[in-house]
Design a protein around this motif. Structure first.
Motif, PDB file in Angstrom:
ATOM      1  N   ALA A  27       0.819  -1.214   0.000  1.00  0.00           N
ATOM      2  CA  ALA A  27       0.000   0.000   0.000  1.00  0.00           C
ATOM      3  C   ALA A  27       0.856   1.268   0.000  1.00  0.00           C
ATOM      4  N   LEU A  28       1.952   1.264   0.734  1.00  0.00           N
ATOM      5  CA  LEU A  28       2.799   2.455   0.793  1.00  0.00           C
ATOM      6  C   LEU A  28       3.427   2.760  -0.570  1.00  0.00           C
ATOM      7  N   PHE A  29       3.852   1.723  -1.274  1.00  0.00           N
ATOM      8  CA  PHE A  29       4.410   1.921  -2.618  1.00  0.00           C
ATOM      9  C   PHE A  29       3.334   2.440  -3.562  1.00  0.00           C
ATOM     10  N   TRP A  30       2.129   1.873  -3.446  1.00  0.00           N
ATOM     11  CA  TRP A  30       1.031   2.284  -4.318  1.00  0.00           C
ATOM     12  C   TRP A  30       0.701   3.758  -4.096  1.00  0.00           C
ATOM     13  N   ILE A  31       0.629   4.161  -2.832  1.00  0.00           N
ATOM     14  CA  ILE A  31       0.327   5.561  -2.515  1.00  0.00           C
ATOM     15  C   ILE A  31       1.423   6.477  -3.056  1.00  0.00           C
ATOM     16  N   ALA A  32       2.677   6.068  -2.920  1.00  0.00           N
ATOM     17  CA  ALA A  32       3.788   6.871  -3.447  1.00  0.00           C
ATOM     18  C   ALA A  32       3.685   7.007  -4.967  1.00  0.00           C
ATOM     19  N   GLY A  33       3.314   5.939  -5.652  1.00  0.00           N
ATOM     20  CA  GLY A  33       3.136   6.006  -7.103  1.00  0.00           C
ATOM     21  C   GLY A  33       2.009   6.933  -7.496  1.00  0.00           C
ATOM     22  N   LEU A  34       0.908   6.869  -6.753  1.00  0.00           N
ATOM     23  CA  LEU A  34      -0.220   7.752  -7.047  1.00  0.00           C
ATOM     24  C   LEU A  34       0.140   9.209  -6.790  1.00  0.00           C
ATOM     25  N   VAL A  35       0.839   9.473  -5.695  1.00  0.00           N
ATOM     26  CA  VAL A  35       1.249  10.845  -5.386  1.00  0.00           C
ATOM     27  C   VAL A  35       2.182  11.382  -6.466  1.00  0.00           C
ATOM     28  N   ALA A  36       3.119  10.571  -6.928  1.00  0.00           N
ATOM     29  CA  ALA A  36       4.041  11.011  -7.979  1.00  0.00           C
ATOM     30  C   ALA A  36       3.283  11.373  -9.256  1.00  0.00           C
ATOM     31  N   SER A  37       2.317  10.552  -9.630  1.00  0.00           N
ATOM     32  CA  SER A  37       1.515  10.832 -10.828  1.00  0.00           C
ATOM     33  C   SER A  37       0.686  12.095 -10.648  1.00  0.00           C
ATOM     34  N   LEU A  38       0.096  12.249  -9.477  1.00  0.00           N
ATOM     35  CA  LEU A  38      -0.737  13.425  -9.236  1.00  0.00           C
ATOM     36  C   LEU A  38       0.083  14.705  -9.151  1.00  0.00           C
ATOM     37  N   VAL A  39       1.294  14.625  -8.632  1.00  0.00           N
ATOM     38  CA  VAL A  39       2.162  15.809  -8.614  1.00  0.00           C
ATOM     39  C   VAL A  39       2.443  16.259 -10.043  1.00  0.00           C
ATOM     40  N   TYR A  40       2.707  15.310 -10.913  1.00  0.00           N
ATOM     41  CA  TYR A  40       2.936  15.684 -12.312  1.00  0.00           C
ATOM     42  C   TYR A  40       1.686  16.341 -12.898  1.00  0.00           C
ATOM     43  N   LEU A  41       0.526  15.721 -12.680  1.00  0.00           N
ATOM     44  CA  LEU A  41      -0.703  16.224 -13.293  1.00  0.00           C
ATOM     45  C   LEU A  41      -1.157  17.563 -12.719  1.00  0.00           C
ATOM     46  N   VAL A  42      -0.911  17.794 -11.436  1.00  0.00           N
ATOM     47  CA  VAL A  42      -1.407  19.005 -10.791  1.00  0.00           C
ATOM     48  C   VAL A  42      -0.396  20.148 -10.857  1.00  0.00           C
ATOM     49  N   ASP A  43       0.880  19.837 -10.807  1.00  0.00           N
ATOM     50  CA  ASP A  43       1.898  20.890 -10.746  1.00  0.00           C
ATOM     51  C   ASP A  43       2.646  21.068 -12.066  1.00  0.00           C
ATOM     52  N   VAL A  44       3.144  20.008 -12.629  1.00  0.00           N
ATOM     53  CA  VAL A  44       4.022  20.115 -13.798  1.00  0.00           C
ATOM     54  C   VAL A  44       3.222  20.313 -15.084  1.00  0.00           C
ATOM     55  N   LYS A  45       2.203  19.513 -15.300  1.00  0.00           N
ATOM     56  CA  LYS A  45       1.435  19.581 -16.545  1.00  0.00           C
ATOM     57  C   LYS A  45       0.886  20.981 -16.835  1.00  0.00           C
ATOM     58  N   PRO A  46       0.259  21.659 -15.867  1.00  0.00           N
ATOM     59  CA  PRO A  46      -0.221  23.013 -16.182  1.00  0.00           C
ATOM     60  C   PRO A  46       0.895  23.987 -16.545  1.00  0.00           C
ATOM     61  N   ARG A  47       2.031  23.883 -15.882  1.00  0.00           N
ATOM     62  CA  ARG A  47       3.148  24.782 -16.192  1.00  0.00           C
ATOM     63  C   ARG A  47       3.700  24.502 -17.586  1.00  0.00           C
ATOM     64  N   ILE A  48       3.827  23.234 -17.936  1.00  0.00           N
ATOM     65  CA  ILE A  48       4.322  22.865 -19.264  1.00  0.00           C
ATOM     66  C   ILE A  48       3.356  23.371 -20.332  1.00  0.00           C
ATOM     67  N   THR A  49       2.077  23.217 -20.087  1.00  0.00           N
ATOM     68  CA  THR A  49       1.070  23.671 -21.041  1.00  0.00           C
ATOM     69  C   THR A  49       1.130  25.187 -21.216  1.00  0.00           C
TER      70      THR A  49
END
Length: 102
Positions: free
Chosen positions: A72-94
Motif C-alpha cells: 500500500a505504501l508503494f502504491w500511494i507513493a506512485g499515485l502521489v508522484a503521478s498526481l504531482v505531475y498532473l497538478v503541478d508540472v502539466k499546467p506549467r508545461i502547457t
C-alpha cells in the motif's frame, strides 16, 4: 477462508481505486512523453527524462501493487508522484508551450 459480508463493499471500492490509479499514471507518462524537452526547462521543472522516469516508475508501481496490504505504501507513493505531475508540472508545461496571452 471466507470474507465477512461487511467487507465486500470495501473490497470493491479498493479495487475500483486501484483500477482508477493505473490510467492516471499512464496518462501522466504519455503526457510527459509527448511534450518538448525544452518546455520542462522553461517551466523551471525537472528535466523531461526525470519526469519520464518518475511517471513511468509510478505507473509500474500502480499496476504492480495494490492500495491495500503490504504494498500500500508503494502504491500511494506512485499515485502521489503521478498526481504531482498532473497538478503541478502539466499546467506549467502547457502554459509555457502556449505562449503569452494577450
Amino acid at each position: 477462508m471466507s470474507v465477512p459480508s461487511a467487507l465486500v463493499p470495501q473490497m470493491w471500492i479498493i479495487f475500483a481505486i486501484w483500477l482508477a490509479g493505473i490510467p492516471t499514471g499512464l496518462f501522466a507518462f504519455v503526457h510527459a512523453l509527448s511534450q518538448r524537452a525544452d518546455a520542462f526547462v522553461a517551466a523551471d521543472k525537472l528535466s523531461k527524462n526525470a519526469w519520464l522516469g518518475i511517471t513511468g516508475g509510478a505507473t509500474a508501481v500502480l499496476a504492480l501493487f495494490q492500495p491495500s496490504g503490504t504494498g500500500a505504501l508503494f502504491w500511494i507513493a506512485g499515485l502521489v508522484a503521478s498526481l504531482v505531475y498532473l497538478v503541478d508540472v502539466k499546467p506549467r508545461i502547457t502554459d509555457v508551450q502556449r505562449g503569452p496571452r494577450w
